[in-house]
Design an enzyme around this catalytic site. Sequence first.
Site, PDB file in Angstrom:
ATOM      1  N   VAL A 200       0.827  -1.206   0.000  1.00 36.17           N
ATOM      2  CA  VAL A 200       0.000   0.000   0.000  1.00 36.17           C
ATOM      3  C   VAL A 200       0.864   1.260   0.000  1.00 36.17           C
ATOM      4  O   VAL A 200       0.674   2.170  -0.804  1.00 36.17           O
ATOM      5  CB  VAL A 200      -0.928  -0.012   1.246  1.00 36.17           C
ATOM      6  CG1 VAL A 200      -1.534   1.351   1.499  1.00 36.17           C
ATOM      7  CG2 VAL A 200      -2.024  -1.042   1.047  1.00 36.17           C
ATOM      8  N   ASP A 218      10.595   3.463   6.359  1.00 36.27           N
ATOM      9  CA  ASP A 218      10.241   2.085   6.717  1.00 36.27           C
ATOM     10  C   ASP A 218      11.259   1.596   7.742  1.00 36.27           C
ATOM     11  O   ASP A 218      12.428   1.971   7.681  1.00 36.27           O
ATOM     12  CB  ASP A 218      10.272   1.179   5.473  1.00 36.27           C
ATOM     13  CG  ASP A 218       9.450  -0.088   5.660  1.00 36.27           C
ATOM     14  OD1 ASP A 218       8.416  -0.233   4.981  1.00 36.27           O
ATOM     15  OD2 ASP A 218       9.843  -0.929   6.503  1.00 36.27           O
ATOM     16  N   ARG A 223      14.513  -3.335   3.032  1.00 33.32           N
ATOM     17  CA  ARG A 223      13.517  -2.776   2.103  1.00 33.32           C
ATOM     18  C   ARG A 223      13.986  -1.395   1.619  1.00 33.32           C
ATOM     19  O   ARG A 223      13.916  -1.097   0.429  1.00 33.32           O
ATOM     20  CB  ARG A 223      12.177  -2.686   2.836  1.00 33.32           C
ATOM     21  CG  ARG A 223      11.063  -2.008   2.060  1.00 33.32           C
ATOM     22  CD  ARG A 223      10.436  -2.928   1.057  1.00 33.32           C
ATOM     23  NE  ARG A 223       9.205  -2.408   0.467  1.00 33.32           N
ATOM     24  CZ  ARG A 223       8.852  -2.615  -0.789  1.00 33.32           C
ATOM     25  NH1 ARG A 223       9.616  -3.318  -1.599  1.00 33.32           N
ATOM     26  NH2 ARG A 223       7.720  -2.136  -1.249  1.00 33.32           N
ATOM     27  N   THR A 268      -1.778  -4.322   9.665  1.00 26.87           N
ATOM     28  CA  THR A 268      -2.680  -4.502  10.808  1.00 26.87           C
ATOM     29  C   THR A 268      -3.154  -5.964  10.788  1.00 26.87           C
ATOM     30  O   THR A 268      -4.269  -6.259  10.336  1.00 26.87           O
ATOM     31  CB  THR A 268      -3.884  -3.534  10.713  1.00 26.87           C
ATOM     32  OG1 THR A 268      -4.346  -3.500   9.356  1.00 26.87           O
ATOM     33  CG2 THR A 268      -3.512  -2.135  11.128  1.00 26.87           C
ATOM     34  N   THR A 303      -5.963  -0.565   7.465  1.00 28.96           N
ATOM     35  CA  THR A 303      -7.336  -1.001   7.734  1.00 28.96           C
ATOM     36  C   THR A 303      -7.481  -1.347   9.217  1.00 28.96           C
ATOM     37  O   THR A 303      -6.684  -2.130   9.751  1.00 28.96           O
ATOM     38  CB  THR A 303      -7.666  -2.247   6.883  1.00 28.96           C
ATOM     39  OG1 THR A 303      -7.305  -1.964   5.536  1.00 28.96           O
ATOM     40  CG2 THR A 303      -9.125  -2.600   6.973  1.00 28.96           C
ATOM     41  N   CYS A 443      -6.093  -9.077   3.949  1.00 30.59           N
ATOM     42  CA  CYS A 443      -7.184  -8.093   3.919  1.00 30.59           C
ATOM     43  C   CYS A 443      -8.518  -8.793   4.144  1.00 30.59           C
ATOM     44  O   CYS A 443      -9.023  -8.806   5.251  1.00 30.59           O
ATOM     45  CB  CYS A 443      -7.182  -7.349   2.591  1.00 30.59           C
ATOM     46  SG  CYS A 443      -5.806  -6.207   2.465  1.00 30.59           S
ATOM     47  N   ARG A 514       1.348 -14.298   2.252  1.00 32.54           N
ATOM     48  CA  ARG A 514       0.821 -14.247   3.614  1.00 32.54           C
ATOM     49  C   ARG A 514      -0.583 -14.849   3.685  1.00 32.54           C
ATOM     50  O   ARG A 514      -1.439 -14.542   2.875  1.00 32.54           O
ATOM     51  CB  ARG A 514       0.802 -12.801   4.120  1.00 32.54           C
ATOM     52  CG  ARG A 514       2.187 -12.305   4.457  1.00 32.54           C
ATOM     53  CD  ARG A 514       2.159 -10.853   4.829  1.00 32.54           C
ATOM     54  NE  ARG A 514       1.813 -10.024   3.694  1.00 32.54           N
ATOM     55  CZ  ARG A 514       1.734  -8.695   3.763  1.00 32.54           C
ATOM     56  NH1 ARG A 514       1.950  -8.082   4.897  1.00 32.54           N
ATOM     57  NH2 ARG A 514       1.435  -7.990   2.695  1.00 32.54           N
TER      58      ARG A 514
HETATM   59  N1  LIG Z   1      -2.120  -5.062   0.469  1.00 27.48           N
HETATM   60  C1  LIG Z   1      -3.387  -4.793   0.225  1.00 27.48           C
HETATM   61  O1  LIG Z   1      -4.019  -5.363  -0.651  1.00 27.48           O
HETATM   62  C2  LIG Z   1      -4.094  -3.737   1.015  1.00 27.48           C
HETATM   63  C3  LIG Z   1      -5.128  -3.019   0.412  1.00 27.48           C
HETATM   64  C4  LIG Z   1      -5.771  -2.044   1.132  1.00 27.48           C
HETATM   65  C5  LIG Z   1      -5.408  -1.831   2.469  1.00 27.48           C
HETATM   66  N2  LIG Z   1      -4.406  -2.560   3.042  1.00 27.48           N
HETATM   67  C6  LIG Z   1      -4.041  -2.260   4.419  1.00 27.48           C
HETATM   68  O2  LIG Z   1      -2.895  -1.433   4.375  1.00 27.48           O
HETATM   69  C7  LIG Z   1      -2.034  -1.699   5.478  1.00 27.48           C
HETATM   70  C8  LIG Z   1      -0.642  -2.044   4.987  1.00 27.48           C
HETATM   71  O3  LIG Z   1      -0.704  -3.228   4.226  1.00 27.48           O
HETATM   72  P1  LIG Z   1       0.446  -3.670   3.220  1.00 27.48           P
HETATM   73  O4  LIG Z   1      -0.128  -4.776   2.439  1.00 27.48           O
HETATM   74  O5  LIG Z   1       1.005  -2.499   2.518  1.00 27.48           O
HETATM   75  O6  LIG Z   1       1.516  -4.218   4.244  1.00 27.48           O
HETATM   76  P2  LIG Z   1       3.016  -4.688   3.883  1.00 27.48           P
HETATM   77  O7  LIG Z   1       3.329  -5.743   4.848  1.00 27.48           O
HETATM   78  O8  LIG Z   1       3.133  -4.957   2.426  1.00 27.48           O
HETATM   79  O9  LIG Z   1       3.920  -3.421   4.177  1.00 27.48           O
HETATM   80  C9  LIG Z   1       4.023  -2.804   5.366  1.00 27.48           C
HETATM   81  C10 LIG Z   1       5.365  -2.120   5.470  1.00 27.48           C
HETATM   82  O10 LIG Z   1       5.334  -1.430   6.706  1.00 27.48           O
HETATM   83  C11 LIG Z   1       6.609  -1.561   7.308  1.00 27.48           C
HETATM   84  N3  LIG Z   1       6.469  -1.305   8.735  1.00 27.48           N
HETATM   85  C12 LIG Z   1       5.980  -2.119   9.696  1.00 27.48           C
HETATM   86  N4  LIG Z   1       5.990  -1.480  10.881  1.00 27.48           N
HETATM   87  C13 LIG Z   1       6.497  -0.242  10.664  1.00 27.48           C
HETATM   88  C14 LIG Z   1       6.749   0.871  11.486  1.00 27.48           C
HETATM   89  N5  LIG Z   1       6.483   0.834  12.777  1.00 27.48           N
HETATM   90  N6  LIG Z   1       7.289   1.965  10.937  1.00 27.48           N
HETATM   91  C15 LIG Z   1       7.561   2.000   9.616  1.00 27.48           C
HETATM   92  N7  LIG Z   1       7.345   0.987   8.777  1.00 27.48           N
HETATM   93  C16 LIG Z   1       6.803  -0.128   9.293  1.00 27.48           C
HETATM   94  C17 LIG Z   1       7.063  -2.950   6.970  1.00 27.48           C
HETATM   95  O11 LIG Z   1       8.469  -3.071   7.078  1.00 27.48           O
HETATM   96  C18 LIG Z   1       6.545  -3.077   5.526  1.00 27.48           C
HETATM   97  O12 LIG Z   1       7.523  -2.685   4.591  1.00 27.48           O
HETATM   98  C19 LIG Z   1      -2.721  -2.809   6.255  1.00 27.48           C
HETATM   99  O13 LIG Z   1      -3.512  -2.243   7.258  1.00 27.48           O
HETATM  100  C20 LIG Z   1      -3.611  -3.467   5.224  1.00 27.48           C
HETATM  101  O14 LIG Z   1      -4.713  -4.102   5.816  1.00 27.48           O
HETATM  102  C21 LIG Z   1      -3.728  -3.479   2.322  1.00 27.48           C
END
Ligand SMILES: NC(=O)c1ccc[n+]([C@@H]2O[C@H](COP(=O)([O-])OP(=O)(O)OC[C@H]3O[C@@H](n4cnc5c(N)ncnc54)[C@H](O)[C@@H]3O)[C@@H](O)[C@H]2O)c1
Length: 613
Positions: A200, A218, A223, A268, A303, A443, A514
């Site tokens: 995201v 990050d 990364r 989350t 989310t 999700c 995942r």
């Molecule tokens: N992937 C999807 O399809 C999608 C779509 C809509 C919403 N979301 C929501 O968006 C959010 C993120 O999802 P994602 O898929 O991008 O996750 P992800 O795991 O792909 O990426 C998250 C990133 O956040 C970093 N991170 C973790 N803790 C951190 C911190 N304290 N400070 C800085 N960086 C940190 C991780 O190293 C990672 O690179 C979630 O809540 C998810 O539910 C995801």
Amino acid sequence: MLSQKETILVTNCLELDGFHLSLLLLKMGFFVIGIEEKQSNTRNKDMLKQARKLILEESEQFCYLSQSNEKGIKHWEGTEISFVVLFQKGDSTDINEQFITFLLESGMDVKRIAIIQGNAGQSHHLADAIRRWKEMRMEVVEVQNPVVRSKDRNVRRKVEDVISNIGEKIRNHLTSPKNINDESLDNKQTVVGVVGLGYVGLPAAVGFAGKYKVIGFDINKQRIDSLKMHVDHTGEMTKDELKNSCIQFTNEEAKLRDCDFIVVAVPTPINDGKEPDLKLLERASATIGRNLSAGTIVIFESTVYPGTTEEVCIPVLEAYSSMKEGVDFHVGYSPERINPGDKEHVFENIEKVASATNIEALEKIYGLYQKVLTAKVHKVSSIKVAEASKIIENTQRDINIAFMNELSQIFHKLNIDTYEVLKAAGTKWNFLPFTPGLVGGHCIGVDPYYLIHKSKVEGYQPRFLAAARELNDGMPEYIGNSLLKLIYDHQLTESEITITMLGITFKENISDMRNSKALEIVKFLQSHPFQIQVCDPHITNEQFQDEGQTTLRKINELKEADVVIFAVPHNEFIQMNQDTFRSLFKKQKSICMDLKGIISEDMLAKNIIMWRL
Ligand SMILES: NC(=O)c1ccc[n+]([C@@H]2O[C@H](COP(=O)([O-])OP(=O)(O)OC[C@H]3O[C@@H](n4cnc5c(N)ncnc54)[C@H](O)[C@@H]3O)[C@@H](O)[C@H]2O)c1
């Protein structure tokens, strides 16, 4: 940088705290007008002497006035006062309010008021005054001053520390980019921080970088290192897109201090008990809090269940920043709807829902997104509404797919083909086009648990949501057992059975494993004496081995199999021609399990038995 013109008017300037604050602000380079109500009030004679020496005589940037010196004040008519510092001791609200009125009537232009509170909490009286000042379009910054409250001499001796904290807050307010207006949003002066650069966060950062200066933060150093080399292992962004975006990638949290907006997109997940795990969100909020500049707007995109932003994130931000939301900084929530692997619905063209704790912040958030999106931004009245809207989008999909999965199980018992039934029902104008399938990932398979949790906390035991989750979570076992029955029914047990699994990610055309239900099917089958070979062009051997598995096979390395499971409809599998398809199977009787309804009848050969969900 501060301009020489920044003028701060400090009341009580010959009292202990007002005096020290005046000194500090002078050192910071402000022009200070010190006001004292009555000079004789000053209890500390030595300090008065010191004050005279240090500020009255030595500094050209200081002007001392007695509050009753109306003539003196008139001298400053038209002067823009960046801050009037008022001290709230006892109930001095009336005096302070009269003083502000007096300044305005004397022709001074008061932009902001810093109210240094010595009292515990805020009286109704003061709250009313603050509301009136805000109505007059003045910004009000409240700062706690524990020194005057404490009877402890040691604490009182720490006056300089406390004052320096107050001075910093005033400086932060003046140096931070708080007045983000429409023009400045256009000119690359606006700095947007993105915290969490995953599926995201990274596309959002690239999207913002078209218009704004972007800092991508990050905690994962690997990364950051690969993004600096323009490599995105999620496959969402190309090398060129990253190269052209000019994002400043960093794992130094202090860089967040430069941001006007901070967008949070950290995971989350749920824990083993299927309850929300907000640790990462809390940790990110703490990091932001430690590095929050006054005036910044923090927008959460992760989310969450309705209430999380206000009940969990804001308190952490306030605790770590010692600032107050809605006064010193602002918070919004704008759920992300990005669909990884989908090249049609991307950051720019997905309509965004936006919310904030107050109208001003909402307008700024609206402007922020509107300038980088081709799609609309839909404003809602509260953060809770925005949080709920996101969670029901995914919950709705979960429920609809669960319904299809249940139908599929019923229709198998009835010996009718689910897809044929769906096709027939779909000829009605209002029949919704869902299909059965695996619900994994982080999700759709996770978010409903957030809503279930919050619902239970509030005293409602959800039945429908919970049933959908149970059904979808049970699909790998159902599919595994169905295969065992097929093998038995078709007497494929003579030799060792080879099973090919096509696709192991949680959905098509991405490299994310995942909560992969395809992997759960593999694990289920591994408890039986089968030879299982997995092919997935979207993941690496390392990723596969991290899941406790052995080596992946490329399509041309696959041995002919007794069973081929089309689990994930990656493009590579959908585009397979008939010859390649048939070459996956043994020449004798074999089974094709089509979990997504992608295999057409004409692909099959006589020896292949078809089973689909
Ligand atoms: N992937 C999807 O399809 C999608 C779509 C809509 C919403 N979301 C929501 O968006 C959010 C993120 O999802 P994602 O898929 O991008 O996750 P992800 O795991 O792909 O990426 C998250 C990133 O956040 C970093 N991170 C973790 N803790 C951190 C911190 N304290 N400070 C800085 N960086 C940190 C991780 O190293 C990672 O690179 C979630 O809540 C998810 O539910 C995801």
